[in-house]
Each structure stands twice: as C-alpha cells, then as structure tokens.
Design an enzyme around this catalytic site. Structure first.
Site, mmCIF file in Angstrom:
data_model
loop_
_atom_site.group_PDB
_atom_site.id
_atom_site.type_symbol
_atom_site.label_atom_id
_atom_site.label_comp_id
_atom_site.label_asym_id
_atom_site.label_seq_id
_atom_site.Cartn_x
_atom_site.Cartn_y
_atom_site.Cartn_z
ATOM 1 N N CYS A 1 -8.827 -4.038 -11.956
ATOM 2 C CA CYS A 1 -8.421 -2.840 -11.229
ATOM 3 C C CYS A 1 -7.140 -3.040 -10.427
ATOM 4 O O CYS A 1 -6.755 -2.191 -9.640
ATOM 5 C CB CYS A 1 -9.550 -2.323 -10.334
ATOM 6 N N HIS B 1 0.800 -1.220 0.000
ATOM 7 C CA HIS B 1 0.000 0.000 0.000
ATOM 8 C C HIS B 1 0.836 1.275 0.000
ATOM 9 O O HIS B 1 0.399 2.306 -0.477
ATOM 10 C CB HIS B 1 -1.100 -0.059 1.061
ATOM 11 N N ASP C 1 -4.099 -8.977 -5.351
ATOM 12 C CA ASP C 1 -4.361 -10.093 -4.443
ATOM 13 C C ASP C 1 -4.435 -11.412 -5.183
ATOM 14 O O ASP C 1 -3.969 -12.426 -4.670
ATOM 15 C CB ASP C 1 -5.654 -9.839 -3.657
ATOM 16 N N GLU D 1 -10.470 -11.785 -6.765
ATOM 17 C CA GLU D 1 -9.093 -11.686 -6.269
ATOM 18 C C GLU D 1 -8.694 -12.866 -5.387
ATOM 19 O O GLU D 1 -7.568 -12.942 -4.916
ATOM 20 C CB GLU D 1 -8.865 -10.345 -5.551
HETATM 21 C C1 PEP Z 1 -6.227 -5.889 -5.909
HETATM 22 O O1 PEP Z 1 -6.127 -6.728 -5.006
HETATM 23 O O2 PEP Z 1 -5.773 -6.047 -7.058
HETATM 24 C C2 PEP Z 1 -6.903 -4.608 -5.654
HETATM 25 C C3 PEP Z 1 -7.154 -3.766 -6.621
HETATM 26 O O3 PEP Z 1 -7.229 -4.329 -4.366
HETATM 27 P P1 PEP Z 1 -6.197 -3.842 -3.239
HETATM 28 O O4 PEP Z 1 -4.891 -3.556 -3.912
HETATM 29 O O5 PEP Z 1 -6.796 -2.649 -2.592
HETATM 30 O O6 PEP Z 1 -6.146 -5.018 -2.329
HETATM 31 MG MG MG Z 2 -7.299 -6.574 -3.230
#
Ligand code: PEP
Ligand code: MG
Length: 593
Positions: free
Chosen positions: A513, A200, A466, A442
């Site tokens: 995404c 993150h 994920d 995911e």
């Molecule tokens: C992902 O897991 O690809 C996603 C877009 O969600 P995050 O990165 O917030 O877990």
């Molecule tokens: Mg995710």
C-alpha cells in the site's frame, strides 16, 4: 512601478507529486510561527518602544476582529462565529495575557513577538494539563489570538485561505493540519519549498486530485501573492508570470491531461487480470471518507488503506467513539467496495502530533509513532478499536496495525483488541464474524521476523514509503536526499520478495500500500513479485490496471528474474525502463516513469 504587465516569465523545477496542470493566482500561505523573528533587545531603552508596539498590535487586532464581526453579522446566519470572535477579543483584552506579555518584554528584554510566543506557550502548558478534552482544545483560541497579534506586529493582515477565487497555495511546507484548515474546494494547486514524493503533502494532494510540486527550495521567496502562475504537477514544474504563448500551451496541456484521464477510466471498470489470467486485487488508499466515491469510480475493489489519523486532524477535540464509528461505517458499508482495510492511528513522523510533547522529538521518524504511541495511550487506542469492531457489522473489515517491528507489538495490539471485543460481547454488541487482522511491513526488522509475524496475522501489507526510508536511511520528507529514495534499490526489492515468499509460505495474503504500488512504472515488477493486492491513490488505479491488463505474469516474472541478478539500482532502473518503454510505449515514452 507601472511594469505590472511585463513581469518576466520564469520557471522553477521541483518534484512533481500530484499530476495535472493548473493555471491561476498564487497565494502565499505563511505559517506565521515559522517566520516570526525572535531577538533580544540590544538596549534597555528599547523596552518602552517594544511595549508600545505590542499595544498597537493589540489595538489593530481588536479593530480587525470587530470589522470582521460586523461583516459576518451583516451576512446573518448562526451566532457561533460572532461568539468566537468575542472570545478572541476577550483574550486580547485579558489582563493576565497582556500583563504577562509586557512582563516578558521587561524582564527578559525580548522583542514583542518573542514575548507573545512565550505567553501563548505558557497558556498551552496550563491547558495541556486540563482533564477536560473540550477545555484543553480551547488553547486554539489563545493560539489564534496570538497569531493575529503576531501578524499585526509583522505589519500583515491575516487572511483566510480560500475565500473568493480559487488560488494556488505557495508555502514552505504544508502539514496535513495546514491543509485541513483550508477550504480545499478553493485550492487549485500546491507549490512548496520542501518535501518529497511520499511526504504527506504529496499524498494528500494526490488524493484530493490537486496538482502539486514540492521541493522547489525558493518558491516562497520568489513568488508573491497574486502572481500568475502555472503548476504542472506531472512534470514537477512551476511557471511564474507565464507569457501569453506559454499560457496558451498550458491551456492545451491541461485539456489533454483531462482527456487522457477520462479515456483511462475504461480500464478502471474491468478487473485487474493479466492476459494469462493472474488476478490482482486493487485497493484504494484514502485519508477522508469523501474519497470513497472517487475510489469506486476509479476501479478499486476495496479500500487497501484508510489512514485514520486524518480523523484526528480535521477536528480540534479528540474524536469520540461515535465520530470514529460514523467514519468506519461509511467506509465498510460503502456499496461497491468488497472489503475495507482500516489502519489504526499512525501519528508522528511527518504527520501531525496529538501529543504536543512528542512534537519536540529530535528524531520523530524514529520516535513515538504509530503503534508505539497507541500501545502507550491504550485508552485512546481502545476507543478506535471499539468503533472498528462495532462498524464491522456493515461489511468486510480488515484491521491493520502500522509500524510493527516485532512480535511483541502485534501480540500486545491483538491483546488489546481482544479485551475490547470481550467488553463488547458482554454488552451483546453485534460484530462482523470474519474480521481479518494484518500488519504493515514497513520497518526492516518486520521483514526479518516475518515468519513469526505471519503466525499472528491474516495478511501483510508492505508500506514502501516507510520501508524505503528506514532501510535506506533516507528521511522521506527531506528533498536533499530524495535522489536516494529508490524503490528499485536491490535491497528494497529483496525485502519485498522475502516478505511475499514468507507470507505465501505461511498461507497469508501479501498486499502493498506504499506509493510504489500506484506507480505504473513498477507494475510489471510488482506482478513478477506476485503481490496479491496493490493499494494506491484512487487516481492512479486506471493506469496501473491498464498495465496489468496488458501484461502477462510470465513475462513479468521473467523481467523480475533478470532484475534480481543485477547489483545496482541504476542497472535495474535502466532495465525496467527499457522493458516498460518497449511494452507500453504510449505510457512511458516521455517521462520514463
Ligand atoms: C507506507 O509507509 O508506505 C504507508 C503506506 O504508510 P504511510 O505513508 O501512511 O506512512
Ligand atoms: Mg507508513
């Protein structure tokens, strides 16, 4: 001594996670918690000494706070900061707080740092049990007081990040909560010891357009506050004590990088349509509503992922329904966006924890995360859903549920949504008519049961960050295994293809995404896979659009067809690399990806 000017230039290599070049002064951000030495006193004779150390740290802390109060008072303005400082002083003088710590030192023969930590933890337990949200949140004052004492025990003054000149933050790691504490307009760049491409820290720095390099291993050991440093987030390089020649070269690079960005904006203005007429919807991924103008300016058609967990981390108390509502209205009602995909709260994993208990999970990535947490904390979930439904009058809303692993979870989430909707209808609350419901794909099991899931929803959105972590069994924030994190792994590509095929057969839209969607190196492959929407960091949109506008669906499908016959990631990568360099030499000739 005296050798200040002659410090030797050295270079550290890590993983570039947010592009761009910055030149500035380093600032060592130490999360004190991680650094406090904890030990048992070897000799009971040391107890008195330890108690004196603690008392001295208390006196110093109080003195500093009084000085700070004086300075703030001189500046005039509101009373709040002064009042908060008084609260912190009161805590440090509180008999129970002081006595408890001294008792810890005496009875358990531990050093003062450990004793302070135990006292703060004890208070936290008590506060956690409080009913009142506001009071529960006040534990942060005790924690702050405790941290200041710890800083003084360590002989350091605690400084506020981001006052004065802009700085480059050096840290072991940065949680979203750490970043939320900083004055981000004063932060020029980030360099951390640990982390990977989809941690993150990486995602936040990209969305804030702050260059960052993670996974440097020893940057906190080798760089000191005030060192001159350069961060090249595109190349994943940190240069410490740059000599004048290096500095000059990087000034130039910085300028070039900016020009390239501006020039790419031409592609951003046009829709993402291939030369043979295939249109792809482009979404922006955002963490803060402040990013909406950037998403629009960089050419997003809508918001493909709003990570609402960030609403929780930018404040100390739980956000109210009205707080949620205000954020959702800003997104859904933003002029220039055709649709907004709002994802329900995804806490846990490498993100922050609302529930302190789950922060002690042994395997947080496999723990009480995202939808699992929301289905357990139904009241909290309902607050968020209610605000989303109320905001839906502002425009086109898509509600997306994260970490769905099977039909039970989506059915349960939809059931709660329906309850909330009925409550609102009973109150004659207006709502949008064509709200769409979707799930993130995911968790590998979601791909396996995609057919069943498709019957429940209007769209899928593949979260590759994920999905890759779970299918290849790689912790997405562990730099030791970053080399295994491979979006072009045949297993990953097959899972994506299966998801798209199942979704299309069922007549629903399939988006992506995860970070893979925003890397232009993969764009032709994703075109070949026939994703309907790609959602990414706003900054990444122009370059991805450029590739889409310059490709055809036909050639992308032909490339994918060849790729799908190969059995290893290395072969696939080599093939894609050759294809991309040939088709877009100006984009891929240097870095390959
Ligand atoms: C992902 O897991 O690809 C996603 C877009 O969600 P995050 O990165 O917030 O877990
Ligand atoms: Mg995710």
């Amino acid at each position: 001594m005296g050798g200040e000017e002659l410090k030797k230039t050295f270079v550290m290599k890590g993983i570039g996670v947010s592009p761009g070049v910055v030149i500035g002064k380093a600032y060592l951000f130490d999360r004190l918690d991680a650094q406090v030495p904890l030990y048992k006193l070897s000799d009971p004779g040391l107890i008195t000494e330890e108690i004196q150390r603690f008392r001295k740290a208390l006196r110093e802390s109080e003195k500093q706070l009084l000085e700070l109060k004086g300075r703030l008072g001189d500046l005039g303005g509101g009373m709040d900061p002064l009042y908060i400082i008084d609260v912190h002083i009161m805590i440090m003088k509180d008999r129970k707080f002081v006595d408890q710590t001294i008792q810890n030192i005496r009875e358990m023969s531990v050093n003062a740092e450990w004793a302070v930590r135990m006292t703060v933890d004890k208070y936290r337990e008590i506060f956690d049990r409080m009913e009142d949200d506001y009071l529960r949140g006040r534990i942060s004052d005790i924690q702050y007081a405790g941290q200041r004492i710890l800083a003084n025990l360590a002989g350091k003054k605690r400084t506020v990040v981001g006052t004065g000149e802009g700085v480059i933050i050096i840290s072991t790691d940065l949680s979203p909560a750490d970043t939320a504490q900083m004055k981000l307009d004063r932060v020029l760049g980030f360099a951390t010891d640990i982390g990977g491409k989809t941690s993150h820290t990486a995602i936040v720095s990209r969305s804030l357009e702050i260059p960052a390099v993670v996974g440097l291993v020893n940057v906190t050991r080798d760089v000191r506050t005030n060192d001159d440093i350069i961060i090249d987030g595109s190349a994943g390089v940190v240069i410490v004590h740059p000599d004048p020649e290096v500095r000059r070269r990087y000034e130039e690079k910085k300028r070039l990088y900016k020009d390239a960005q501006d020039h790419l904006l031409d592609y951003a203005r046009l829709p993402a349509v291939t030369r043979d007429g295939q249109r792809v919807e482009i979404g922006g991924n955002i963490e803060f509503v402040e990013e909406i103008p950037s998403a629009i300016a960089h050419g997003a058609d809508g918001i493909g992922l709003y990570r609402t967990e960030f609403i929780y981390i930018t404040r100390e108390e739980l956000p109210s329904e009205e707080d949620h509502l205000a954020s959702y209205c800003s997104v859904i009602g933003a002029k220039g966006l055709s649709w907004s995909t709002i994802r329900t709260f995804d806490q846990g994993g490498d993100k922050f924890y609302l529930d302190k208990k789950s922060s002690h999970e042994l395997n947080p990535q496999l723990g009480l995360r995202a939808i699992r947490f929301c289905l357990k904390e139904v009241e909290l979930f309902k607050v968020q859903l209610r605000a989303m439904l109320r905001a839906s009058v502002q425009g086109k809303l898509r509600i997306m549920f994260p970490m769905i692993s099977g039909v039970e979870e989506i059915r349960a989430a939809k059931g709660i949504l329906l309850e909330v909707k009925e409550e609102l209808l009973a109150k004659r609350e207006p709502m949008g008519k064509d709200i769409e419901i979707g799930v993130m794909i995911e968790v590998p099991s979601a791909v396996i049961v995609a057919e069943e899931l498709a019957k429940e929803v209007d769209f899928f959105s593949i979260g590759t960050n994920d999905l890759i972590q779970y299918v290849l069994a790689i912790d997405r924030i562990n730099e030791q295994v970053t080399y295994l994190y491979e979006p072009l792994h045949p297993a990953v590509l097959r899972l994506i293809k299966q998801t798209v095929d199942v979704g299309h057969r069922a007549g629903i839209r399939v988006a992506m995404c995860g970070e893979m969607a925003g890397d232009p190196f993969y764009t032709m492959i994703l075109l070949g896979l026939e994703l309907d929407e790609l959602s990414m960091n706003p900054l990444a949109i122009p370059r991805v659009k450029k590739i889409i506008q310059g490709s055809t669906l036909r050639e992308s499908k032909a490339l994918l067809k060849k790729v799908m016959t190969l059995s290893s990631s290395a072969e696939i990568r080599a093939l894609v690399d050759a294809a991309m360099r040939k088709r877009f030499p100006e984009e891929f000739q240097i870095n390959g990806q």
